[in-house]
Enzyme design. Sequence first.
Site, short mmCIF file in Angstrom:
data_model
loop_
_atom_site.label_atom_id
_atom_site.label_comp_id
_atom_site.label_asym_id
_atom_site.label_seq_id
_atom_site.Cartn_x
_atom_site.Cartn_y
_atom_site.Cartn_z
N ARG A 220 92.65 26.82 165.34
CA ARG A 220 91.31 26.27 165.04
C ARG A 220 91.11 24.98 165.81
O ARG A 220 91.91 24.05 165.67
CB ARG A 220 91.18 26.00 163.55
N GLU A 222 89.62 22.40 165.35
CA GLU A 222 89.00 21.41 164.47
C GLU A 222 89.09 20.05 165.15
O GLU A 222 90.17 19.61 165.51
CB GLU A 222 89.73 21.34 163.12
N ARG A 228 95.30 17.38 156.19
CA ARG A 228 95.49 18.77 155.75
C ARG A 228 95.01 19.80 156.77
O ARG A 228 94.94 20.99 156.48
CB ARG A 228 94.86 18.99 154.38
N HIS A 229 94.68 19.34 157.97
CA HIS A 229 94.28 20.28 159.02
C HIS A 229 95.21 20.18 160.22
O HIS A 229 95.56 19.10 160.66
CB HIS A 229 92.85 19.99 159.50
N GLU A 361 92.43 22.97 148.82
CA GLU A 361 92.25 24.42 148.97
C GLU A 361 93.49 24.98 149.66
O GLU A 361 93.93 24.45 150.67
CB GLU A 361 91.02 24.71 149.84
N SER A 364 91.58 31.22 150.78
CA SER A 364 90.27 31.80 150.57
C SER A 364 90.43 33.31 150.65
O SER A 364 91.19 33.81 151.48
CB SER A 364 89.28 31.36 151.66
N ARG A 412 99.91 24.54 153.91
CA ARG A 412 99.27 23.97 152.71
C ARG A 412 100.12 24.24 151.47
O ARG A 412 100.33 23.37 150.64
CB ARG A 412 97.88 24.56 152.51
#
Length: 438
Positions: A220, A222, A228-229, A361, A364, A412
Amino acid sequence: MEPLGDWRRNKFVSDISSDDFESEVTVAGWIQDIRNLGGIAFILLRDRTGVLQLTAIKKHHGEDFFRKITTLARESVIVVKGKVQPNEQVASGFEILPCEFKVVGVAKTPLPLGVVDKVEADMDTRLDSRFIDLRKEEIAAVFKIRSTILAACREVFEKEGFIEVHTPKIVATATEGGTALFQAQYFEKKAYLNQSPQLYKQMLMATGFDRVYEIGPAFRAEEHDTTRHLNEFTSIDIEMAFADEEDAMGILEKCVYNAVLKTREVNESDMRILGTDIDIPALPLQRVTYSECLDIIKEGGYYMNWGEDFPMEAMKILGERIPDFFFITKWPTKSKPFYTQPFEDNPEICRGFDLQYKEKEITSGAQRVSDVNLLKRRLEEQGLNPKEFKFYLDAFEYGMPPHAGWGLGAERLTMIITGMQNIRECVLFPRDRKRLVP
Ligand code: ATP
Ligand code: MG
């Protein structure tokens, strides 16, 4: 430096017990420290299970042997044959009197990073010399636990009839049409690094495999730099046919339960080294609907509109009020990706869920849309072009069963179980906004 030859370690440090007193063992590892008192020297030898003391005595071993073993550079690698002797003054209760040793890996001085130094190095220095950083027991402990967590998930998958698959990471289409993608040159074509195996694992539901899991990298792009990423993480994914979101949540909670259980069993000493603990979650985990979450957040003094994603501030309120692991269910349909199945009797809300640990989180998932016409409509509603998803939509045209699944970030979950505050601690060689090396 000497060749290893036919020398092999026959005991790890932690395997040595009073049963070995007076017998010869072969141990191997890194020289953590040398304390030379003149006539006697104590050499601390470390392997992945612990540290033992080698005792060299000038009178007994002779000048040459004594000089050679006491002048080795710290963090050099040696293999030692020696006799185990009881010694009450050593914490482990024994020492090894070396008979012979080989230096199989010489360390340069000075070290770029200390292994047992009291001073804490900053994260960048540590990551620059990650191979040394990982020699520290409290850093290595995280990865031993991570290994247990992945094994615990695999154990659940095997027991529940999932087969392991691997889907391509070089792809032509964005999974969710998002912009968080890395581009790659694929000969004369433009390609992307996949952000999730979502589309492929769903396509596999049209094959009759029924239940698949994949543990693999996800990429990703990001831009943000958070604790947390990561830009490359390990995604634990499942997809199951003839199932709804509750079935998928059932598998997920078994994984989380087994991961905590196995960590507590297998990694007791690693958890002690980290000074952390986590309760085995009681199943079933609590399910809280999105609307109930909004009420809880409002009671906590924060207001947000129905339909919005929870900002961190709202998540913190939720995390304080709901203990440990919990599911958020019945999300607004517009807040979840196009492949999430809306409730048939109330299409404003959908069969998507998140698994949370306090404000974080970790997963998902959802029951997916399996009706191709609805899927096309949902793509368009989210501003995506169904033509670009032809390879995916085709799989829905010739007999696609209803299905559900989820994606769980390995780092995570590791963060939560190990109590780490920064996700970079849970990946060997993190990729973040600034780091591409090592
Ligand atoms: P977040 O809102 O926390 O950024 P997300 O909703 O974008 O996550 P999903 O697309 O739902 O993430 O991915 C499924 C899971 O993968 C997440 O619950 C999380 O555990 C993990 N994950 C997603 N993005 C990252 C990332 N950049 N770094 C590490 N793990 C991630
Ligand atoms: Mg998510």
